[in-house]
Structure formats: structure tokens, C-alpha cells
Design an enzyme around this catalytic site. Structure first.
Site: not given
Length: 268
Positions: A215-216, A106, A167, A193-194
Site C-alpha cells: 500500500n504505502t 484480512k 509503512g 507490510a514493510g
């Protein structure tokens, strides 16, 4: 009576078939046990990990973490998180290939350390170099159509546009651009992301995106294991909705139950 069976539908990246359309990050979990349980619940296609881990949690560093990754029995997608220059990203990718014994990478090349926005000026060059070195590159990028097309042009067989800055959990910040991207590009698109809520994952999958990476949103939720399951279910629900084909929106109400004629009180 014959039983209806839905056609097989798998995520295919660089010719490899995956059973899930959810990819899961491995940082910032409360403990290794919670990470392990979240992965078991979500059953992701791959888990991401970086050689440049910057977590303060002891669970995210050292030999025990790498042993945990092997124990998960899920393909690992190394990333170049934290890299700010093309050479730094290339060197990190080369090291990751040796450590994880995989050509998958990645590609993260950060251009702004506040928003963690990808370096759109140098990302294509870095991707091109890595592809020529035999890597199977999944580039983290913005939702910019021209940038994504250039990444495809140099050989990326999939791209990973963000929905919003890493995040933030804000969900798709630019729906128009993301839907245009999906309409114009024919390669797999993974939203990276986001995303903050399962409904965000469901939405982008309903638009036709091929997978999501989280993830987050999972790791920092109050119950990461339950949230991992919620995202897995929402991702599949969105995919099923896309494949099923939603009804066309109407400007006026339409009865769900057809009727013959009109009620007597409507007659003159």
C-alpha cells in the site's frame, strides 16, 4: 521447432485461483484517479479496504469511495485495520461481510499502536472464531514461526507475515526468520507490510513466498502508477526466478565459457 511454454503458475487461496501474485491497498493515494490508474497498471489479485477508514483525504471516505471500489472490477479483500481487541475485530469482520458480500477477510488485530505489531497473544483465537463462522481468513502476523503454525493449526489456509512494521518501507528486517518460515510452512505465505522497493518484493518472491501485499510503498511514491507497475513486474520476476532455480553460489570464480587445454604461455 517446438516453442517452449512455461507451465501454468497461479496463486491459489482457499481453493480460489488468482491471476496475479500482487495485492494492493487502496488508502493514501493522491486522488481517486491515481488509485484507479495504479490498479489498472498493477492488475492485482485483490485490493484491500477497511470499514474503519481513518484517512484525512476525502477520496478515502464516503459513498464515492465504495463506488470506486466497485468500478475497479477487482475482488475486494476487506480488512479489520485499526481493531485493538478480539471482539472489535470480529464485529468489524461481520460488518464487512455484509457490506462487501464476501467471506474473505484480512484479519488485523493490533497489539501495539506505535509499531502496529499484531497482537500475537489473541490473534489465533480471533482467527479461530472467524473461521468457525465461515470466513476465509488471511491473518496479518509477524514472521514468528510458532505463531504462524498455530494460525495454520486453527484452519488458516494462508498467512500474511510482515517483512517490517507497516509503512516503514525497510524491506525484510529478519531474512533468517522469513526464510525459515517459508521452509517450514507448506501453506501460501503472503508478505504483508514493510516492503518499500520493487527489489524487496523480488527478493521475498525469490525466497519462495507466494505473493506480496503493498500500500504505502505505492501510494506515497512520487509516481504511484509507475511504482505499481514496477512492483507488479518485480513480483513476477521474483516468482519466475524462484521457479527457475538459481545457480548454486560458489566460493571461487568459475569461467562462463569453457576452454580446452591451457594457453601456451601457461606451459613450462
Amino acid at each position: 521447432m517446438s516453442k517452449y511454454t512455461a507451465p501454468a503458475d497461479s496463486l491459489v487461496l482457499y481453493g480460489q485461483t488468482f491471476h496475479s501474485r500482487l495485492l494492493l491497498g487502496t488508502s493514501r493515494y493522491p486522488s481517486p484517479a491515481v488509485l484507479e490508474a495504479a490498479v489498472a497498471r498493477a492488475k492485482p489479485a485483490m485490493v484491500t479496504a477497511s470499514l474503519r477508514r481513518q484517512g484525512s483525504n476525502a477520496a478515502e471516505t464516503g459513498a464515492s469511495f465504495w463506488e470506486l471500489l466497485r468500478k475497479l472490477n477487482v475482488p475486494v479483500l476487506p480488512n479489520t485495520a485499526g481493531c485493538m481487541t478480539t471482539q472489535e475485530a470480529i464485529t468489524t469482520a461481520q460488518m464487512a461481510r455484509e457490506v462487501f458480500d464476501t467471506p474473505w477477510i484480512k484479519l488485523e488485530l493490533i497489539g501495539d499502536d506505535y509499531t502496529l505489531q499484531p497482537d500475537t497473544l489473541n490473534l489465533v483465537e480471533a482467527a479461530s472464531i472467524l473461521i468457525k463462522e465461515g470466513f476465509q481468513v488471511l491473518p496479518y502476523c509477524t514472521e514468528d514461526l510458532v505463531l504462524c503454525q498455530r494460525l495454520v493449526d486453527v484452519g488458516c489456509q494462508a498467512v500474511m507475515p510482515w517483512a517490517a512494521p507497516i509503512g516503514t518501507g525497510r524491506g525484510p528486517a529478519n531474512p533468517y526468520a522469513m526464510q525459515m518460515l517459508r521452509e517450514r510452512l507448506k501453506v501460501p505465505l503472503i508478505v504483508d507490510a514493510g516492503l518499500g522497493r520493487p527489489s524487496h518484493a523480488c527478493t521475498v518472491m525469490e525466497w519462495g513466498f507466494d505473493a506480496v501485499l503493498l500500500n504505502t510503498a505505492v501510494a506515497l511514491s512520487e509516481d504511484p502508477v509507475r511504482m505499481a507497475g514496477a512492483f507488479a513486474d518485480a513480483t513476477q520476476a521474483g516468482r519466475d526466478g524462484y521457479l527457475a532455480g538459481a545457480m548454486a553460489e560458489q566460493t571461487a570464480a568459475q569461467p562462463s565459457t569453457p576452454v580446452l587445454g591451457t594457453p601456451f604461455w601457461h606451459h613450462d
